[in-house]
Design a protein around this motif. Structure first.
Motif, PDB file in Angstrom:
ATOM      1  N   PRO A  70       0.784  -1.236   0.000  1.00 36.50           N
ATOM      2  CA  PRO A  70       0.000   0.000   0.000  1.00 36.50           C
ATOM      3  C   PRO A  70       0.815   1.285   0.000  1.00 36.50           C
ATOM      4  CG  PRO A  70      -0.075  -1.055   2.151  1.00 36.50           C
ATOM      5  CD  PRO A  70       0.584  -2.020   1.222  1.00 36.50           C
ATOM      6  N   THR A  71       2.036   1.249   0.541  1.00 34.61           N
ATOM      7  CA  THR A  71       2.838   2.474   0.631  1.00 34.61           C
ATOM      8  C   THR A  71       3.928   2.552  -0.435  1.00 34.61           C
ATOM      9  OG1 THR A  71       4.365   1.473   2.234  1.00 34.61           O
ATOM     10  CG2 THR A  71       2.423   2.606   3.105  1.00 34.61           C
ATOM     11  N   ASP A  72       4.018   1.548  -1.275  1.00 32.58           N
ATOM     12  CA  ASP A  72       5.052   1.541  -2.315  1.00 32.58           C
ATOM     13  C   ASP A  72       4.825   2.683  -3.297  1.00 32.58           C
ATOM     14  OD1 ASP A  72       7.303  -0.244  -3.562  1.00 32.58           O
ATOM     15  OD2 ASP A  72       5.978   0.282  -5.228  1.00 32.58           O
ATOM     16  N   ALA A  73       5.927   3.253  -3.791  1.00 32.90           N
ATOM     17  CA  ALA A  73       5.819   4.394  -4.711  1.00 32.90           C
ATOM     18  C   ALA A  73       5.085   4.019  -5.991  1.00 32.90           C
ATOM     19  CB  ALA A  73       7.213   4.929  -5.041  1.00 32.90           C
ATOM     20  N   PHE A  74       5.284   2.791  -6.458  1.00 29.93           N
ATOM     21  CA  PHE A  74       4.583   2.370  -7.670  1.00 29.93           C
ATOM     22  C   PHE A  74       3.076   2.324  -7.425  1.00 29.93           C
ATOM     23  CE2 PHE A  74       2.713  -0.678 -10.585  1.00 29.93           C
ATOM     24  CZ  PHE A  74       3.237  -0.258 -11.803  1.00 29.93           C
ATOM     25  N   THR A  75       2.681   1.836  -6.262  1.00 31.01           N
ATOM     26  CA  THR A  75       1.260   1.732  -5.942  1.00 31.01           C
ATOM     27  C   THR A  75       0.615   3.102  -5.808  1.00 31.01           C
ATOM     28  OG1 THR A  75       1.676  -0.339  -4.751  1.00 31.01           O
ATOM     29  CG2 THR A  75      -0.409   0.775  -4.305  1.00 31.01           C
ATOM     30  N   THR A  76       1.317   4.041  -5.196  1.00 27.05           N
ATOM     31  CA  THR A  76       0.701   5.327  -4.891  1.00 27.05           C
ATOM     32  C   THR A  76       0.825   6.348  -6.010  1.00 27.05           C
ATOM     33  OG1 THR A  76       2.752   6.061  -3.804  1.00 27.05           O
ATOM     34  CG2 THR A  76       1.067   5.014  -2.421  1.00 27.05           C
ATOM     35  N   ARG A  77       1.840   6.199  -6.896  1.00 23.06           N
ATOM     36  CA  ARG A  77       2.035   7.229  -7.928  1.00 23.06           C
ATOM     37  C   ARG A  77       2.005   6.663  -9.345  1.00 23.06           C
ATOM     38  NH1 ARG A  77       6.190   9.349  -4.301  1.00 23.06           N
ATOM     39  NH2 ARG A  77       7.757   8.391  -5.631  1.00 23.06           N
ATOM     40  N   GLN A  78       2.893   5.733  -9.643  1.00 21.82           N
ATOM     41  CA  GLN A  78       3.022   5.268 -11.022  1.00 21.82           C
ATOM     42  C   GLN A  78       1.802   4.471 -11.484  1.00 21.82           C
ATOM     43  OE1 GLN A  78       6.895   3.328 -11.581  1.00 21.82           O
ATOM     44  NE2 GLN A  78       7.720   4.593  -9.941  1.00 21.82           N
ATOM     45  N   ALA A  79       1.326   3.580 -10.643  1.00 25.89           N
ATOM     46  CA  ALA A  79       0.178   2.753 -11.037  1.00 25.89           C
ATOM     47  C   ALA A  79      -1.067   3.602 -11.306  1.00 25.89           C
ATOM     48  CB  ALA A  79      -0.096   1.694  -9.971  1.00 25.89           C
ATOM     49  N   PRO A  80      -1.428   4.550 -10.428  1.00 24.22           N
ATOM     50  CA  PRO A  80      -2.588   5.390 -10.745  1.00 24.22           C
ATOM     51  C   PRO A  80      -2.419   6.193 -12.031  1.00 24.22           C
ATOM     52  CG  PRO A  80      -2.068   5.532  -8.410  1.00 24.22           C
ATOM     53  CD  PRO A  80      -0.943   4.783  -9.059  1.00 24.22           C
ATOM     54  N   ALA A  81      -1.193   6.657 -12.302  1.00 19.58           N
ATOM     55  CA  ALA A  81      -0.965   7.413 -13.537  1.00 19.58           C
ATOM     56  C   ALA A  81      -1.154   6.523 -14.763  1.00 19.58           C
ATOM     57  CB  ALA A  81       0.435   8.021 -13.532  1.00 19.58           C
ATOM     58  N   LEU A  82      -0.638   5.295 -14.701  1.00 21.47           N
ATOM     59  CA  LEU A  82      -0.826   4.360 -15.806  1.00 21.47           C
ATOM     60  C   LEU A  82      -2.304   4.029 -15.994  1.00 21.47           C
ATOM     61  CD1 LEU A  82       2.150   1.885 -15.175  1.00 21.47           C
ATOM     62  CD2 LEU A  82       1.877   3.408 -17.146  1.00 21.47           C
ATOM     63  N   ALA A  83      -2.994   3.811 -14.884  1.00 25.20           N
ATOM     64  CA  ALA A  83      -4.418   3.483 -14.959  1.00 25.20           C
ATOM     65  C   ALA A  83      -5.217   4.647 -15.542  1.00 25.20           C
ATOM     66  CB  ALA A  83      -4.943   3.129 -13.570  1.00 25.20           C
TER      67      ALA A  83
END
Length: 218
Positions: A70-83
């Motif tokens: 839940p706190t990983d940078a990919f989860t909080t920033r990169q993944a939402p941007a890709l989605a």
């Protein structure tokens, strides 16, 4: 065996606690490693799904990432941007195909998953305006509703002019905007009272002081 013979022996109790601590630490380390491995796998899956435009897989991977990392940078920033990018692309394809209502619906789904993002909100506002204008073509507007749509169009033109121009170009290409622009379309939908307000009334030019001027006979 030792604790069975001397259950209260301090040395044996201390050794038991040490072994239990080692076992718990090992379990925690293995769980963390398993979680990290799953997070990497889910991140890669999300990247592939975003590239393929697979919205269902993106949702599945992102929701799982929020559980395991839940706190990983990919989860909080990169993944939402890709989605968000994938949903915007899907909505753009729907709008380009002439189904603006479907485009708006897709971005409603994205907002449920990703929350309020500026890029999603701007696109949703554009599509919602088109849906409202197209609805007005079926159900006549009163003056207040027409003025509200005009004000909304003015705001979008000010804050998101490039996005508005792109959407209008898509609509023109699909034959959905024969008037040339949303502003021109809205003008054709103006209530009759508002449209006629500026038109001269018959006989108005012949009134002076409350009486019509007589034209002398030839």
């Amino acid at each position: 065996f030792g604790l069975e013979q001397a259950p209260q022996a301090p040395a044996l109790l201390a050794e038991q606690a040490r072994l239990q601590g080692l076992e718990q630490a090992l379990d925690a380390r293995l769980a963390a490693e398993a979680g990290a491995a799953e997070a990497r796998a889910r991140a890669e899956s999300l990247r592939h799904a975003a590239a393929a435009g697979d919205l269902a897989k993106i949702r599945e991977s992102l929701l799982r990432l929020r559980e395991v990392a839940p706190t990983d940078a990919f989860t909080t920033r990169q993944a939402p941007a890709l989605a968000a990018g994938a949903w915007l692309d899907a909505a753009n394809r729907s709008a380009g195909g002439g189904d603006v209502a479907a485009a708006a619906g897709l971005l409603d789904q994205a907002a449920e998953l990703l929350g309020e993002r500026t890029d999603l909100q701007r696109a949703r506002t554009r599509y919602a305006l088109v849906v409202a204008i197209e609805g007005a073509a079926q159900t006549p507007l009163d003056a207040q509703a027409h003025a509200a749509l005009m004000a909304q169009l003015d705001e979008i033109a000010r804050s998101d002019g490039a996005g508005l121009e792109m959407l209008e170009a898509q609509l023109r290409e699909r034959g959905r905007l024969p008037e040339g622009s949303l502003r021109a379309k809205l003008r054709t939908l103006a209530p009759a009272a508002a449209s006629d307000a500026g038109a001269p009334r018959p006989g108005a030019g012949r009134r002076a002081g409350g009486r019509g001027e007589r034209v002398p006979p030839p």
